[in-house]
Design an enzyme around this catalytic site. Structure first.
Site, PDB file in Angstrom:
ATOM      1  N   GLY A 286      -8.899 -18.276   5.239  1.00 36.20           N
ATOM      2  CA  GLY A 286      -9.140 -19.467   6.047  1.00 36.20           C
ATOM      3  C   GLY A 286      -7.973 -20.427   5.888  1.00 36.20           C
ATOM      4  N   ARG A 287      -7.960 -21.091   4.736  1.00 29.19           N
ATOM      5  CA  ARG A 287      -6.950 -22.113   4.467  1.00 29.19           C
ATOM      6  C   ARG A 287      -5.515 -21.631   4.686  1.00 29.19           C
ATOM      7  NH1 ARG A 287      -7.991 -26.274   0.934  1.00 29.19           N
ATOM      8  NH2 ARG A 287      -9.699 -25.022   0.096  1.00 29.19           N
ATOM      9  N   ARG A 323     -11.513 -34.265   2.708  1.00 32.21           N
ATOM     10  CA  ARG A 323     -11.031 -33.583   1.501  1.00 32.21           C
ATOM     11  C   ARG A 323     -10.694 -34.532   0.363  1.00 32.21           C
ATOM     12  NH1 ARG A 323      -6.902 -30.926   1.004  1.00 32.21           N
ATOM     13  NH2 ARG A 323      -7.792 -29.425  -0.433  1.00 32.21           N
ATOM     14  N   TYR A 327     -13.193 -33.755  -2.620  1.00 32.61           N
ATOM     15  CA  TYR A 327     -12.635 -32.900  -3.685  1.00 32.61           C
ATOM     16  C   TYR A 327     -11.604 -33.620  -4.548  1.00 32.61           C
ATOM     17  CZ  TYR A 327     -14.148 -29.253  -0.347  1.00 32.61           C
ATOM     18  OH  TYR A 327     -14.837 -28.463   0.526  1.00 32.61           O
ATOM     19  N   CYS A 353     -17.099 -48.160   5.605  1.00 29.35           N
ATOM     20  CA  CYS A 353     -17.660 -49.023   4.569  1.00 29.35           C
ATOM     21  C   CYS A 353     -18.101 -48.231   3.342  1.00 29.35           C
ATOM     22  CB  CYS A 353     -18.813 -49.825   5.151  1.00 29.35           C
ATOM     23  SG  CYS A 353     -18.229 -50.874   6.474  1.00 29.35           S
TER      24      CYS A 353
HETATM   25  C1  LIG Z   1     -14.706 -20.291   2.966  1.00 30.53           C
HETATM   26  C2  LIG Z   1     -14.747 -18.835   2.861  1.00 30.53           C
HETATM   27  C3  LIG Z   1     -13.593 -18.079   3.050  1.00 30.53           C
HETATM   28  C4  LIG Z   1     -12.239 -18.703   3.292  1.00 30.53           C
HETATM   29  O1  LIG Z   1     -11.727 -19.288   2.135  1.00 30.53           O
HETATM   30  P1  LIG Z   1     -10.243 -19.887   2.127  1.00 30.53           P
HETATM   31  O2  LIG Z   1     -10.093 -20.416   0.757  1.00 30.53           O
HETATM   32  O3  LIG Z   1     -10.191 -20.943   3.168  1.00 30.53           O
HETATM   33  O4  LIG Z   1      -9.310 -18.750   2.411  1.00 30.53           O
HETATM   34  C5  LIG Z   1     -13.701 -16.707   3.015  1.00 30.53           C
HETATM   35  N1  LIG Z   1     -14.891 -16.097   2.779  1.00 30.53           N
HETATM   36  C6  LIG Z   1     -16.014 -16.795   2.572  1.00 30.53           C
HETATM   37  C7  LIG Z   1     -17.282 -16.072   2.326  1.00 30.53           C
HETATM   38  C8  LIG Z   1     -15.990 -18.181   2.598  1.00 30.53           C
HETATM   39  O5  LIG Z   1     -17.115 -18.873   2.390  1.00 30.53           O
END
Ligand SMILES: *Cc1c(COP(=O)(O)O)cnc(C)c1O
Length: 425
Positions: A286-287, A323, A327, A353
């Protein structure tokens, strides 16, 4: 190379000056680089060339339809965590047959939808979920393809960012219970046991814990094979980190180096134990696909110097980018058109606020009211986590492609925010 760079003293996305975007679309606005997105995906895709592998983009990182569409056209599959995300995949022209469904709390309706659309696999996280899925599939006269999300309990001591691969969290089936859970799955009439998966955490800068998790999955696949449960795929999850640019941060491992090491291990294992027979490998990044493809452009509303702190109050807030407060994440903040003057140390905060409404702390900036700032590396877990707190419409989103700017999500209009509400008659 970053696709956000200074040209003639002004921060650009590809060939477009950010002030031009701010003028046309207002602020705050998320600005993404199409080239950066395609390059990040290509890093995975190219490393998988000639292999039975599938890159399932974890779309919760950024689920804008335009992003889904661009990635789908490159051959991406998708990792979804809700029925809503599946509807996004379909709306964007993505392939449900390349979609895997993760998450600990899938509802009956979500299971029905996913079975109806013919997804690739359900990543199941518990025994009750297996039973529910079996019932739903049976009621539809279908068989559900399942993988079990195994929790490899990878040692977190030296890797403080691992948050989901340990015993003490809600995700996955404990490694020690995995065999029994697979037997349960194999005994259910409306399930096809096809794979194994894990996802040990996020923002991993080193691939050692991922390779350690791989070793444990391999061990389990062999044990299952000896019991007559043969798996078609192995899904190692996502989790590779990116460089947010904080001082002293170590750079993340390169995608191609990580995949190279991972495939080498898999190949050696298959050659030794399985006569070289391949196994399909799935990734869920994802990231590392979207984070550095985006920035959040915001305008300075006021400067508020104080005895202990100076505040730079901008028009983006925690509802736009959660974020930092969620975090305690460090995100880079850059002046879009840097001034020559002296820098002052500011906390960059929004108008919401809450004391938790901050985007960055203790940053040296030379800014004046009305200036633009860019919060860097904001393409992942930015817009998808945005809310309407304080009845703030969510930001606009644009994608830059060379010298072209495409609006891919309009700024929300406050009237839209309460359109679903009604008063007592
Ligand atoms: C969020 C998630 C990802 C992606 O994680 P990244 O750190 O953004 O690469 C992949 N698999 C599952 C099951 C997730 O919940």
């Amino acid at each position: 190379m970053s696709h956000f760079s200074y040209q003639a003293g002004v921060l650009h996305a590809e060939a477009v000056a950010l002030p031009k975007i701010a003028e046309e679309f207002g602020t705050p606005t998320y600005v993404y680089s199409k080239t950066a997105l395609l390059q990040n995906f290509a890093a995975y895709h190219d490393a998988c060339q000639g292999r039975d592998a599938l890159v399932c983009y974890a779309m919760k990182a950024n689920s804008n339809l335009a992003i889904i569409d661009l990635l789908a056209r490159q051959g991406a599959g998708f990792d979804i965590v809700s029925g809503g995300e599946l509807l996004r995949v379909i709306a964007a022209g993505g392939d449900p047959g390349k979609t895997i469904f993760s998450g600990v709390g899938k509802t009956v309706e979500e299971m029905k939808l996913a079975l109806d659309k013919g997804i690739l696999c359900f990543n199941v996280e518990s025994i009750p979920e297996l039973h529910r899925l079996n019932e739903v599939a049976g009621s539809m006269g279908k068989r559900a393809p399942v993988s079990l999300r195994v929790n490899p309990n990878v040692d977190a001591k030296t890797h403080p960012y691992i948050a989901t691969g340990l015993k003490a969290n809600k995700f996955g089936v404990a490694f020690d219970d995995a065999l029994e859970t697979y037997r349960a799955a194999a005994s259910l009439p409306h399930l096809d046991v096809v794979g194994i998966d894990c996802h040990i955490g996020s923002q991993l800068l080193d691939d050692a814990p991922l390779l350690e998790a791989l070793t444990k999955l391999i061990e389990l696949i062999d044990t299952l094979g000896s019991e007559g449960i043969h798996l078609h795929h192995l899904d190692i999850g996502g989790g590779l980190g990116v460089n947010y640019g904080a001082e002293g941060d170590k750079p993340p491992v390169l995608v191609r180096d990580y995949l190279g090491r991972l495939f080498a291990r898999i190949d050696a294992w298959r050659a030794e134990k399985h006569g070289g027979q391949p196994i399909k490998v799935i990734f869920e990044p994802g990231r590392s696909i979207v984070a550095d493809t985006g920035v959040l452009v915001t305008r300075v509303e006021f400067l508020k110097p104080g005895e202990e702190k100076n505040f730079c109050i901008v028009d983006a807030a925690m509802n736009d980018l959660m974020r930092p407060t969620l975090y305690q994440a460090w995100m880079g903040v850059q002046e879009v058109a840097p001034r020559a003057g002296d820098k002052l140390t500011y906390d960059v905060v929004g108008p919401v606020c809450e004391s938790g409404d901050w985007l960055a702390r203790e940053r040296a900036l030379a800014v004046e009211q009305g200036d633009l700032l860019a919060v860097m590396t904001a393409g992942a877990y930015g817009m998808t986590m945005a809310s309407n707190y304080n009845t703030r419409g969510r930001a606009a989103e644009v994608i830059v492609d060379g010298d072209q700017v495409h609006l891919v999500r309009q700024r929300e209009n406050p009237a839209d925010l309460f359109a679903l509400e009604s008063m007592l008659t």
